[in-house]
Design an enzyme around this catalytic site. Structure first.
Site, PDB file in Angstrom:
ATOM      1  N   THR A 196       0.816  -1.221   0.000  1.00  0.00           N
ATOM      2  CA  THR A 196       0.000   0.000   0.000  1.00  0.00           C
ATOM      3  C   THR A 196       0.850   1.271   0.000  1.00  0.00           C
ATOM      4  OG1 THR A 196      -1.612  -1.169   1.383  1.00  0.00           O
ATOM      5  CG2 THR A 196      -1.895   1.203   1.209  1.00  0.00           C
ATOM      6  N   GLY A 200      -9.876  -4.240   2.109  1.00  0.00           N
ATOM      7  CA  GLY A 200      -9.038  -3.904   3.265  1.00  0.00           C
ATOM      8  C   GLY A 200      -9.406  -2.553   3.838  1.00  0.00           C
TER       9      GLY A 200
END
Ligand code: GLY
Length: 370
Positions: free
Chosen positions: A213, A243
């Site tokens: 990320t 997520g």
């Protein structure tokens, strides 16, 4: 109570935000994979651009990079070999937000989240609806699975075992320990150009799925703030798994009066403490950015009653940028094991407009032994 009085009495009041410097200055921070993103965002700020446009242009570089296997093009796929992306944006000056989740075939999902914010009356679009929205705006659809990511996915499929050690994706009982030389040789047959290191990397991420990320936060000289988070999420996830990155308040949160925060790492843990929002609220109540992040890390530890064996199974990092330019990066663990017994410390990227981005060490809560 009249409606107007009620509104006034319930308006969010910053309780103990530190005094602002007379002239705020441009600053961009991000997760460690965002050194170039911060530089790009800073160039947009220095040209007078909007803070959200700045961070979106910054993370677009990472989404376009096939070598970052945790974000955008080149991201590791779900268990079916399909890349699904999540992203969110929050714009301080207008207090608006946008997000997309489980998006297939679209590369620049931070931009797509910004388009949801700007061109719809909604905050979040998911799955096929998000892809159709992108299609309607003429965004090209592409195959997001790079050969490198496909290799790692195949290595993962070969590593799976039932109780007897069988796996239909290998040659059965001959392939008990992953990776056997035979399995590595199978990958080499399909990818003859792959180096030993690349094959080893593929089996490494097969065993330890990434939740990389990028989170990027910006403050400009006018005191305006924005943030974005974009990811390919947990490698080998169940299709449709979402997520923390696209969850406003978890993956990113911005309050123009206080500051901004975001997260990378295992999203399931962050969602349960609504990390980014909690950090911003902590700063509103007087904590400095580091203390605000550590309070959230403590909440994650509490969720496992301090059981370090369980906590050791994941990593999570938080980033905070206060409205006066103070910032922090904080991680649950002191470092991440690397091949050869080496422990790499967690870092975050900072660009204050004086030159290239620099990496600063994250503070940490728990010491991880090699
Ligand atoms: N933080 C990224 C994810 O868990 O999807």
């Amino acid at each position: 109570m009249r409606r107007r009085d009620w509104l006034l009495s319930t308006a969010a009041v910053p309780v103990a935000v530190q005094a602002q410097p007379a002239s705020p200055k441009n600053i961009v921070i991000s997760s460690a994979n965002g050194t170039k993103a911060c530089e790009k965002a800073m160039s947009v700020l220095q040209a007078g651009g909007d803070t959200l446009e700045a961070v979106v242009q910054g993370v677009t570089l990472v989404e376009d990079d096939p070598n970052d296997t945790s974000v955008g093009y080149g991201g590791l796929p779900n268990e079916e070999g399909i890349v699904e992306l999540d992203a969110s944006v929050m714009h301080g000056p207008t207090r608006r937000a946008g997000s997309v989740a489980s998006v297939r075939n679209i590369k620049n999902v931070a931009r797509l989240a910004k388009m949801v914010m700007e061109n719809t009356d909604h905050v979040m679009l998911v799955g096929e609806g998000a892809t159709r929205f992108a299609r309607a705006w003429g965004i090209p659809e592409i195959n997001m699975l790079t050969e490198r990511a496909r290799m790692a996915w195949m290595a993962w499929k070969q590593s799976l075992r039932d109780r007897e050690g069988n796996n239909n994706w290998t040659d059965g009982l001959d392939g008990l320990d992953a990776p056997t030389p035979k399995q590595a040789a199978t990958l080499r047959q399909i990818w003859p150009e792959a180096s030993d290191e690349m094959i080893a990397w593929a089996f490494d991420v097969a065993r330890f799925p990434t939740t990389g990320t990028i989170n990027c936060l910006a403050l400009n000289a006018k005191g305006e703030m924005s943030g974005t988070t974009t990811t390919s999420g947990l490698a080998w996830k169940i299709p449709g798994r979402v997520g923390d990155s696209p969850i406003i308040g978890a993956g990113v949160y911005v309050d123009q009066e206080v500051g901004a925060a975001g997260s990378t790492g295992r999203g399931e843990e962050n969602i349960r403490v609504v990390g980014a929002h909690t950090i911003v609220e902590n700063m509103r109540h007087g904590m400095d950015p580091k203390a605000a992040c550590h309070d959230v890390l403590q909440r994650i530890v509490r969720n496992y009653n301090g059981d370090q064996k369980k906590l050791n199974r994941f990593d999570i990092n938080f980033y905070a940028l206060r409205k006066d330019g103070a910032h922090a990066g904080a991680s649950l663990w002191s470092g991440r094991p690397r091949r050869g017994g080496y422990m790499a410390s967690f870092q975050y990227s900072v660009n204050d407009g004086s030159g290239p981005s620099r990496l600063e060490k994250c503070s940490w809560l728990l010491e991880r032994k090699a």
